[in-house]
Enzyme design. Structure first.
Site, PDB file in Angstrom:
ATOM      1  N   LYS A  74      15.192   4.487 -10.532  1.00  0.00           N
ATOM      2  CA  LYS A  74      14.130   4.431  -9.508  1.00  0.00           C
ATOM      3  C   LYS A  74      14.346   3.224  -8.590  1.00  0.00           C
ATOM      4  O   LYS A  74      14.175   3.319  -7.375  1.00  0.00           O
ATOM      5  CB  LYS A  74      12.753   4.348 -10.190  1.00  0.00           C
ATOM      6  CG  LYS A  74      11.593   4.307  -9.204  1.00  0.00           C
ATOM      7  CD  LYS A  74      10.229   4.271  -9.902  1.00  0.00           C
ATOM      8  CE  LYS A  74       9.098   4.209  -8.885  1.00  0.00           C
ATOM      9  NZ  LYS A  74       7.773   4.032  -9.500  1.00  0.00           N
TER      10      LYS A  74
ATOM     11  N   ASP B 190       0.874  -1.166   0.000  1.00  0.00           N
ATOM     12  CA  ASP B 190       0.000   0.000   0.000  1.00  0.00           C
ATOM     13  C   ASP B 190       0.907   1.211   0.000  1.00  0.00           C
ATOM     14  O   ASP B 190       1.826   1.315   0.819  1.00  0.00           O
ATOM     15  CB  ASP B 190      -0.948   0.015   1.206  1.00  0.00           C
ATOM     16  CG  ASP B 190      -2.113   0.958   0.927  1.00  0.00           C
ATOM     17  OD1 ASP B 190      -2.956   0.617   0.066  1.00  0.00           O
ATOM     18  OD2 ASP B 190      -2.163   2.048   1.524  1.00  0.00           O
ATOM     19  N   SER B 191       0.668   2.099  -0.947  1.00  0.00           N
ATOM     20  CA  SER B 191       1.616   3.189  -1.139  1.00  0.00           C
ATOM     21  C   SER B 191       0.898   4.458  -1.563  1.00  0.00           C
ATOM     22  O   SER B 191      -0.303   4.444  -1.819  1.00  0.00           O
ATOM     23  CB  SER B 191       2.661   2.776  -2.180  1.00  0.00           C
ATOM     24  OG  SER B 191       2.042   2.158  -3.292  1.00  0.00           O
TER      25      SER B 191
HETATM   26  P1  ITT Z   1      -3.576  -2.245  -5.295  1.00  0.00           P
HETATM   27  O1  ITT Z   1      -4.385  -1.781  -4.092  1.00  0.00           O
HETATM   28  O2  ITT Z   1      -4.244  -3.311  -6.090  1.00  0.00           O
HETATM   29  O3  ITT Z   1      -2.165  -2.598  -4.923  1.00  0.00           O
HETATM   30  P2  ITT Z   1      -3.668   0.548  -6.050  1.00  0.00           P
HETATM   31  O4  ITT Z   1      -3.155   1.299  -7.227  1.00  0.00           O
HETATM   32  O5  ITT Z   1      -5.094   0.819  -5.630  1.00  0.00           O
HETATM   33  O6  ITT Z   1      -3.441  -1.010  -6.327  1.00  0.00           O
HETATM   34  P3  ITT Z   1      -2.740   1.740  -3.586  1.00  0.00           P
HETATM   35  O7  ITT Z   1      -4.085   1.717  -2.950  1.00  0.00           O
HETATM   36  O8  ITT Z   1      -1.552   1.368  -2.767  1.00  0.00           O
HETATM   37  O9  ITT Z   1      -2.693   0.786  -4.853  1.00  0.00           O
HETATM   38  O10 ITT Z   1      -2.523   3.181  -4.213  1.00  0.00           O
HETATM   39  C1  ITT Z   1      -1.255   3.610  -4.582  1.00  0.00           C
HETATM   40  C2  ITT Z   1      -1.383   4.963  -5.286  1.00  0.00           C
HETATM   41  O11 ITT Z   1      -0.154   5.656  -5.208  1.00  0.00           O
HETATM   42  C3  ITT Z   1      -1.706   4.800  -6.752  1.00  0.00           C
HETATM   43  O12 ITT Z   1      -2.441   5.916  -7.181  1.00  0.00           O
HETATM   44  C4  ITT Z   1      -0.343   4.794  -7.391  1.00  0.00           C
HETATM   45  O13 ITT Z   1      -0.389   5.243  -8.716  1.00  0.00           O
HETATM   46  C5  ITT Z   1       0.452   5.736  -6.477  1.00  0.00           C
HETATM   47  N1  ITT Z   1       1.829   5.235  -6.367  1.00  0.00           N
HETATM   48  C6  ITT Z   1       2.308   4.336  -5.453  1.00  0.00           C
HETATM   49  N2  ITT Z   1       3.592   4.025  -5.722  1.00  0.00           N
HETATM   50  C7  ITT Z   1       3.915   4.722  -6.815  1.00  0.00           C
HETATM   51  C8  ITT Z   1       5.085   4.810  -7.586  1.00  0.00           C
HETATM   52  O14 ITT Z   1       6.151   4.068  -7.319  1.00  0.00           O
HETATM   53  N3  ITT Z   1       5.075   5.616  -8.630  1.00  0.00           N
HETATM   54  C9  ITT Z   1       3.990   6.350  -8.932  1.00  0.00           C
HETATM   55  N4  ITT Z   1       2.830   6.328  -8.288  1.00  0.00           N
HETATM   56  C10 ITT Z   1       2.787   5.507  -7.220  1.00  0.00           C
END
Ligand code: ITT
Length: 197
Positions: A175, A70-71
């Site tokens: 990256k 989660d990011s």
């Molecule tokens: P999952 O829950 O299926 O893993 P998700 O995209 O919904 O997919 P998150 O809820 O963790 O995942 O949301 C992460 C958001 O942050 C999402 O909008 C990503 O595009 C952004 N994000 C996270 N890491 C990133 C990265 O390395 N580069 C660019 N954007 C990132």
């Protein structure tokens, strides 16, 4: 060691598969029928654990290890927004391009042409030995225009510390050296070793 990634985000899957070379790594959609995971936690850690546990519960192979990520991106001048709501910044059904455009629009409205921000990744591991969670961060700035098309999500507006180029312009291997995800994964690998998988 069979690792199942509890993510449907193709950008994350690509990075995990490249960072975990040599292992048997599958996205959960490759081994399970698609199902909805409600991410109603109040932190990256809670949401990562929710995703990893939801997938582990459905797996028939209980020897496998599930990894969830989660990011999100947090902009200091916006009080840490979008933070844990990064995937839903422009609305519940919004896609990555709409979320990125909303952040650019917000930065422009506040005359923030280049301002400090950071990415956070919480990686949860769930297996028969229990549930674990580690974090990684990447600091830098966001700018109010897209540059380059490498990476995914918010990468075209994020300049890591020490670079005047965005992650959209930098190669994937740059990256990989210091991203929030690769830093969290370094900690996760220590746990994987301890588990002797
Ligand atoms: P999952 O829950 O299926 O893993 P998700 O995209 O919904 O997919 P998150 O809820 O963790 O995942 O949301 C992460 C958001 O942050 C999402 O909008 C990503 O595009 C952004 N994000 C996270 N890491 C990133 C990265 O390395 N580069 C660019 N954007 C990132």
């Amino acid at each position: 060691m069979k690792i199942i990634l509890a993510t449907a985000n193709q950008g994350k899957i690509k990075e995990f598969k490249s960072y975990l070379q040599g292992g048997q790594v599958y996205s959960y959609e490759e081994v399970l029928e698609p199902f909805e995971i409600i991410e109603d936690g109040t932190s990256f850690k809670e949401n990562a654990l929710i995703k990893a546990k939801a997938v582990y519960e459905k797996l028939s192979d209980k020897e496998a290890i599930v990894l969830a990520d989660d990011s999100g991106i947090s902009v200091d001048a916006l009080g840490g927004e979008p933070g844990i709501y990064s995937a839903r910044y422009a609305g519940d059904e919004a896609n990555a391009a709409q979320n990125l455009d909303k952040l650019i629009k917000t930065l422009k409205e506040k005359n923030l042409s280049r301002t400090p921000a950071h990415y956070t990744a919480a990686i949860a591991l769930v297996c028969d030995a229990g549930a674990f969670c580690v974090h990684g961060w990447m600091y830098g700035h966001v700018i109010d225009e897209k540059r380059g098309n490498h990476g995914f999500g918010y990468d075209p507006i994020f300049e890591p510390i020490g670079y005047d180029k965005t992650l959209g312009e930098l190669d994937a291997d740059v990256k990989a050296q210091f991203s929030h995800r690769s830093r969290a994964l370094k900690h996760a690998k220590i746990i994987l070793k301890t588990l002797k998988r």
